[in-house]
Design a protein around this motif. Sequence first.
Motif, PDB file in Angstrom:
ATOM      1  N   ASP A  91       0.836  -1.200   0.000  1.00  0.00           N
ATOM      2  CA  ASP A  91       0.000   0.000   0.000  1.00  0.00           C
ATOM      3  C   ASP A  91       0.874   1.255   0.000  1.00  0.00           C
ATOM      4  O   ASP A  91       2.048   1.225   0.351  1.00  0.00           O
ATOM      5  N   SER A  92       0.262   2.348  -0.360  1.00  0.00           N
ATOM      6  CA  SER A  92       0.991   3.627  -0.372  1.00  0.00           C
ATOM      7  C   SER A  92       1.341   4.087   1.035  1.00  0.00           C
ATOM      8  O   SER A  92       2.306   4.823   1.236  1.00  0.00           O
ATOM      9  N   GLU A  93       0.535   3.659   2.021  1.00  0.00           N
ATOM     10  CA  GLU A  93       0.809   3.995   3.423  1.00  0.00           C
ATOM     11  C   GLU A  93       0.926   2.693   4.219  1.00  0.00           C
ATOM     12  O   GLU A  93      -0.052   2.193   4.760  1.00  0.00           O
ATOM     13  N   PRO A  94       2.118   2.123   4.286  1.00  0.00           N
ATOM     14  CA  PRO A  94       2.306   0.852   5.013  1.00  0.00           C
ATOM     15  C   PRO A  94       2.159   1.052   6.526  1.00  0.00           C
ATOM     16  O   PRO A  94       2.110   2.195   7.006  1.00  0.00           O
ATOM     17  N   PRO A  95       2.067  -0.020   7.279  1.00  0.00           N
ATOM     18  CA  PRO A  95       1.897   0.091   8.740  1.00  0.00           C
ATOM     19  C   PRO A  95       3.047   0.844   9.398  1.00  0.00           C
ATOM     20  O   PRO A  95       4.203   0.743   8.974  1.00  0.00           O
ATOM     21  N   GLN A  96       2.706   1.583  10.422  1.00  0.00           N
ATOM     22  CA  GLN A  96       3.688   2.302  11.231  1.00  0.00           C
ATOM     23  C   GLN A  96       3.367   2.089  12.705  1.00  0.00           C
ATOM     24  O   GLN A  96       2.213   1.913  13.079  1.00  0.00           O
ATOM     25  N   VAL A  97       4.398   2.118  13.516  1.00  0.00           N
ATOM     26  CA  VAL A  97       4.212   1.955  14.959  1.00  0.00           C
ATOM     27  C   VAL A  97       3.802   3.298  15.552  1.00  0.00           C
ATOM     28  O   VAL A  97       4.540   4.285  15.454  1.00  0.00           O
ATOM     29  N   ARG A  98       2.626   3.324  16.156  1.00  0.00           N
ATOM     30  CA  ARG A  98       2.131   4.546  16.780  1.00  0.00           C
ATOM     31  C   ARG A  98       2.362   4.552  18.290  1.00  0.00           C
ATOM     32  O   ARG A  98       2.499   5.615  18.901  1.00  0.00           O
ATOM     33  N   HIS A  99       2.363   3.374  18.888  1.00  0.00           N
ATOM     34  CA  HIS A  99       2.586   3.259  20.333  1.00  0.00           C
ATOM     35  C   HIS A  99       3.587   2.129  20.575  1.00  0.00           C
ATOM     36  O   HIS A  99       3.410   1.021  20.062  1.00  0.00           O
ATOM     37  N   PHE A 100       4.624   2.412  21.341  1.00  0.00           N
ATOM     38  CA  PHE A 100       5.619   1.403  21.673  1.00  0.00           C
ATOM     39  C   PHE A 100       5.288   0.777  23.024  1.00  0.00           C
ATOM     40  O   PHE A 100       4.996   1.491  23.989  1.00  0.00           O
ATOM     41  N   CYS A 101       5.327  -0.534  23.078  1.00  0.00           N
ATOM     42  CA  CYS A 101       5.069  -1.261  24.326  1.00  0.00           C
ATOM     43  C   CYS A 101       6.355  -1.328  25.141  1.00  0.00           C
ATOM     44  O   CYS A 101       7.349  -1.916  24.695  1.00  0.00           O
ATOM     45  N   LEU A 102       6.350  -0.723  26.308  1.00  0.00           N
ATOM     46  CA  LEU A 102       7.515  -0.716  27.185  1.00  0.00           C
ATOM     47  C   LEU A 102       7.361  -1.673  28.363  1.00  0.00           C
ATOM     48  O   LEU A 102       8.252  -1.769  29.200  1.00  0.00           O
ATOM     49  N   GLU A 103       6.225  -2.365  28.413  1.00  0.00           N
ATOM     50  CA  GLU A 103       6.009  -3.317  29.505  1.00  0.00           C
ATOM     51  C   GLU A 103       6.843  -4.580  29.273  1.00  0.00           C
ATOM     52  O   GLU A 103       7.039  -5.011  28.132  1.00  0.00           O
ATOM     53  N   PRO A 104       7.343  -5.210  30.348  1.00  0.00           N
ATOM     54  CA  PRO A 104       8.113  -6.454  30.181  1.00  0.00           C
ATOM     55  C   PRO A 104       7.212  -7.602  29.752  1.00  0.00           C
ATOM     56  O   PRO A 104       5.983  -7.551  29.965  1.00  0.00           O
ATOM     57  N   PRO A 105       7.751  -8.638  29.147  1.00  0.00           N
ATOM     58  CA  PRO A 105       6.928  -9.788  28.749  1.00  0.00           C
ATOM     59  C   PRO A 105       6.280 -10.449  29.955  1.00  0.00           C
ATOM     60  O   PRO A 105       6.849 -10.458  31.057  1.00  0.00           O
ATOM     61  N   VAL A 106       5.097 -10.994  29.747  1.00  0.00           N
ATOM     62  CA  VAL A 106       4.436 -11.764  30.799  1.00  0.00           C
ATOM     63  C   VAL A 106       5.253 -13.024  31.059  1.00  0.00           C
ATOM     64  O   VAL A 106       5.657 -13.718  30.123  1.00  0.00           O
ATOM     65  N   ALA A 107       5.548 -13.287  32.326  1.00  0.00           N
ATOM     66  CA  ALA A 107       6.340 -14.467  32.666  1.00  0.00           C
ATOM     67  C   ALA A 107       5.554 -15.736  32.381  1.00  0.00           C
ATOM     68  O   ALA A 107       4.385 -15.854  32.769  1.00  0.00           O
ATOM     69  N   ALA A 108       6.181 -16.646  31.682  1.00  0.00           N
ATOM     70  CA  ALA A 108       5.532 -17.927  31.391  1.00  0.00           C
ATOM     71  C   ALA A 108       5.589 -18.825  32.623  1.00  0.00           C
ATOM     72  O   ALA A 108       6.578 -18.834  33.357  1.00  0.00           O
ATOM     73  N   GLY A 109       4.532 -19.549  32.868  1.00  0.00           N
ATOM     74  CA  GLY A 109       4.516 -20.476  33.994  1.00  0.00           C
ATOM     75  C   GLY A 109       5.464 -21.643  33.774  1.00  0.00           C
ATOM     76  O   GLY A 109       5.850 -21.952  32.646  1.00  0.00           O
ATOM     77  N   GLN A 110       5.856 -22.284  34.857  1.00  0.00           N
ATOM     78  CA  GLN A 110       6.760 -23.418  34.751  1.00  0.00           C
ATOM     79  C   GLN A 110       6.074 -24.602  34.083  1.00  0.00           C
ATOM     80  O   GLN A 110       4.937 -24.931  34.420  1.00  0.00           O
ATOM     81  N   PRO A 111       6.742 -25.248  33.130  1.00  0.00           N
ATOM     82  CA  PRO A 111       6.178 -26.475  32.570  1.00  0.00           C
ATOM     83  C   PRO A 111       6.164 -27.575  33.622  1.00  0.00           C
ATOM     84  O   PRO A 111       6.879 -27.513  34.633  1.00  0.00           O
ATOM     85  N   ALA A 112       5.378 -28.600  33.388  1.00  0.00           N
ATOM     86  CA  ALA A 112       5.198 -29.669  34.374  1.00  0.00           C
ATOM     87  C   ALA A 112       6.513 -30.360  34.705  1.00  0.00           C
ATOM     88  O   ALA A 112       6.760 -30.716  35.864  1.00  0.00           O
ATOM     89  N   TRP A 113       7.388 -30.551  33.698  1.00  0.00           N
ATOM     90  CA  TRP A 113       8.634 -31.283  33.956  1.00  0.00           C
ATOM     91  C   TRP A 113       9.568 -30.488  34.861  1.00  0.00           C
ATOM     92  O   TRP A 113      10.319 -31.082  35.641  1.00  0.00           O
ATOM     93  N   VAL A 114       9.485 -29.146  34.803  1.00  0.00           N
ATOM     94  CA  VAL A 114      10.307 -28.321  35.706  1.00  0.00           C
ATOM     95  C   VAL A 114       9.731 -28.361  37.115  1.00  0.00           C
ATOM     96  O   VAL A 114      10.467 -28.491  38.097  1.00  0.00           O
ATOM     97  N   SER A 115       8.411 -28.269  37.231  1.00  0.00           N
ATOM     98  CA  SER A 115       7.777 -28.311  38.558  1.00  0.00           C
ATOM     99  C   SER A 115       8.083 -29.626  39.270  1.00  0.00           C
ATOM    100  O   SER A 115       8.262 -29.658  40.490  1.00  0.00           O
ATOM    101  N   ALA A 116       8.162 -30.711  38.505  1.00  0.00           N
ATOM    102  CA  ALA A 116       8.433 -32.018  39.106  1.00  0.00           C
ATOM    103  C   ALA A 116       9.832 -32.114  39.689  1.00  0.00           C
ATOM    104  O   ALA A 116      10.086 -32.949  40.558  1.00  0.00           O
ATOM    105  N   LEU A 117      10.748 -31.249  39.260  1.00  0.00           N
ATOM    106  CA  LEU A 117      12.119 -31.297  39.771  1.00  0.00           C
ATOM    107  C   LEU A 117      12.246 -30.709  41.171  1.00  0.00           C
ATOM    108  O   LEU A 117      13.235 -30.949  41.852  1.00  0.00           O
TER     109      LEU A 117
END
Length: 334
Positions: A91-117
């Motif tokens: 397109d003549s006007e391609p996507p542009q970033v209007r707002h930058f996300c500065l929040e840290p990533p959501v922490a992923a929960g431990q998988p079952a094999w890690v919890s078992a340790l």
Amino acid sequence: MKALRRLVYLNQMTPKTFVALALADTFLAREASLDAMKQGARWALGKKWRWIPSLCRAIRKQTGEQLHRHGRAELAALILAHEGFSDAWLDSEPPQVRHFCLEPPVAAGQPAWVSALALPTLATAGDLAQWLKVTPSELDWFSDQWRNSAATTAALQHYHHRWIAKRSGGWRLIEIPKSRLRAMQTQLLRSLLDRIPPHQAAHGFRRGHSCVTHAALHAGKRVVIRMDLKDFFPSIPAARIHALFAKLGYPPKVAGLLSRLCTHRTPGSVLNQPEQKIPWQERQALRARHLPQGSPCSPALANLCAYRLDIRLQALATALGASYSRYADDLVFS
């Protein structure tokens, strides 16, 4: 210097890649639901692009509930591969970033094999310091938190260094941690690393296995092929150790401290001793943070870092009707 390198990196990035990374950051900072992903994409771009729903569905289908276990580069690659996102750049006007996300990533929960340790719970640097029975300032000191290069004075170094001649020629550097750091590394080994099983093909540095069990697997075979991994310990960088601790569910700050406690950067005064002549590639590996040969943690960490290698070599051996085992850097097929 870091800011300058980041600026150069951003200048070399294409607009399409820049937008894809910004969308990946937005997705990782929100819930993994489809609605949250759509809202995040529209917020970041400031426009309701018609391809956003299909992009979110494609990523959701690819990642499922494991969205937050993917890195931003992985998500950016999925975004760049999406047909609707690619077509938007025509397109003549391609996507542009209007707002930058500065929040840290959501922490992923431990998988079952890690919890078992049942690994130690170390949510913060303070928890790690308390677990190791040191003060936070001592933890920073032993992990070289504020040092950008190896200490030149022996009294300020955390390791003793000893050169040993190899039977095959050349020199091997033994890096032995001093008493207090060694005690901390021993606790890491006994209370954390020993709870994580290496691949079944690994026979070195684990209970119930030895060079005898390693050799017995190949006894009486008609063909035995043996090879060595070159510079086994020094070739494993600190980034690999950091990724290992992060995979076990530890936050980035704690994973970074653990990796620095277990790795070492060899001082130039040790590498520049005139009687020791080592290849340039090996010298560079020792200059960077690496697993030191002589630390109680290094064998267990090396086994865990070689897990994927063992999986692939075991699969190769199975496909060929052969047996495979590894003792440290010694690989044997029969």
